[in-house]
Write a protein that holds these residues in place. Sequence first.
Motif, PDB file in Angstrom:
ATOM      1  N   VAL A  33       1.142  -1.153   0.155  1.00  0.00           N
ATOM      2  CA  VAL A  33       0.453  -0.097  -0.294  1.00  0.00           C
ATOM      3  C   VAL A  33       0.880   1.419  -0.138  1.00  0.00           C
ATOM      4  O   VAL A  33       1.715   1.469   0.848  1.00  0.00           O
ATOM      5  CB  VAL A  33      -1.092  -0.120   1.045  1.00  0.00           C
ATOM      6  N   GLY A  34       0.463   1.751  -1.059  1.00  0.00           N
ATOM      7  CA  GLY A  34       1.340   3.097  -0.711  1.00  0.00           C
ATOM      8  C   GLY A  34       0.420   4.097  -2.156  1.00  0.00           C
ATOM      9  O   GLY A  34      -0.494   4.110  -2.157  1.00  0.00           O
ATOM     10  N   PRO A  35       1.271   5.531  -2.570  1.00  0.00           N
ATOM     11  CA  PRO A  35       0.258   6.726  -2.700  1.00  0.00           C
ATOM     12  C   PRO A  35      -0.882   6.238  -4.497  1.00  0.00           C
ATOM     13  O   PRO A  35      -0.140   5.133  -5.293  1.00  0.00           O
ATOM     14  CB  PRO A  35       1.447   7.579  -3.208  1.00  0.00           C
ATOM     15  N   GLU A  36      -1.607   6.697  -4.417  1.00  0.00           N
ATOM     16  CA  GLU A  36      -2.907   5.746  -5.592  1.00  0.00           C
ATOM     17  C   GLU A  36      -3.251   4.864  -5.273  1.00  0.00           C
ATOM     18  O   GLU A  36      -3.578   3.906  -6.467  1.00  0.00           O
ATOM     19  CB  GLU A  36      -2.156   6.323  -6.474  1.00  0.00           C
ATOM     20  N   VAL A  37      -3.052   3.856  -3.897  1.00  0.00           N
ATOM     21  CA  VAL A  37      -3.075   2.286  -4.194  1.00  0.00           C
ATOM     22  C   VAL A  37      -4.421   2.673  -3.217  1.00  0.00           C
ATOM     23  O   VAL A  37      -4.829   2.841  -2.611  1.00  0.00           O
ATOM     24  CB  VAL A  37      -2.115   1.603  -3.795  1.00  0.00           C
ATOM     25  N   THR A  38      -5.492   1.939  -3.298  1.00  0.00           N
ATOM     26  CA  THR A  38      -6.764   1.728  -2.986  1.00  0.00           C
ATOM     27  C   THR A  38      -7.076   0.676  -1.962  1.00  0.00           C
ATOM     28  O   THR A  38      -6.571  -0.333  -2.832  1.00  0.00           O
ATOM     29  CB  THR A  38      -8.038   1.479  -4.237  1.00  0.00           C
ATOM     30  N   VAL A  39      -7.327   1.041  -0.920  1.00  0.00           N
ATOM     31  CA  VAL A  39      -7.814  -0.416  -0.037  1.00  0.00           C
ATOM     32  C   VAL A  39      -9.612  -0.387   0.557  1.00  0.00           C
ATOM     33  O   VAL A  39      -9.594   0.587   0.721  1.00  0.00           O
ATOM     34  CB  VAL A  39      -6.840   0.132   1.458  1.00  0.00           C
TER      35      VAL A  39
END
Length: 316
Positions: free
Chosen positions: A10-16
């Motif tokens: 998970v990091g920038p521009e990753v949707t959880v």
Amino acid sequence: MAHRLRALGVGPEVTVGVAAERSLELVVGLLAVMKAGGAYLPLDPELPPARLAAMAADGGITLLLTQSHLAGRLGGEALPEAVRLLLLDAEDTDLENTGAENSGGLPDTPPAAGLRPENLAYLIYTSGSTGTPKGAGNSHGALLNRLAWMQKAYRLSPGERVLQKTPFGFDVSVWEFFWPLMVGAHLVVAAPGEHRDAARLVALIRGEGIDTLHFVPSMLQAFLEEPGVEQCTSLRRVVCSGEALPAALQDRLFARLPQVGLYNLYGPTEAAIDVSHWTCRAGEGGAGGGVPIGVAIDNLRLHVLDECLNPLPAGA
């Protein structure tokens, strides 16, 4: 938990995805996604499985934060097969096949997320003009602008108490969660279902000494009809949005709770919660018996257009 999410990519521009009932775990989950640099997609467990599946697939999530008692219900048709579950309420948050190390060895300091203002902060699905769920994403910069304006306008102080009661699939919940935590105030989380029960809200406001909360006007109407509402003497701010606010309802609030400031906000989900604000005053209303939506919040501009989308002159 943020470090756990970083270890899972998970990091920038990753949707959880986050599917949890209103609880401490829900707050932890939302903060963890933010601190990891990702964006959260709220998946209300009360929604039909087909709608949850459509949002999860369209949002492109591969990881879902949830609670143990919901994990079984979210399997099968509610989620794409590729989505992995991570339990927010487990002693060891490791699940089979997560490919991450045991959470006990992870640090409790903020991870370096490398965020930029334009990175996605959250993705909320509206009903869409066609009836098909439509994802509305907002950036960290837009959210910070909205929260910074709210603090400048309403001056929430450390020690004051904000009630979080809006279902987290609606954008009002975003300021309910993050505004008090941003300034060191208390965040009081209502139990699941309490937002629908006016009598429980009166008891909760009195018992927890709530200063600030939000109502859609229809729920404000039910709240003001509840016996004992005058005993909610701790209340200082009531924010309304989501529906047109009738001037008669505004005046009823001032009659029953004269110590309260009432604020009418307006904005579509696509525009980081709200774009305009109005401070209500007893006996004052707009055309047609409604309360005005007011003027633009900081760093935004409102355009008033005619039916052909041409700009109208000032005063129209």
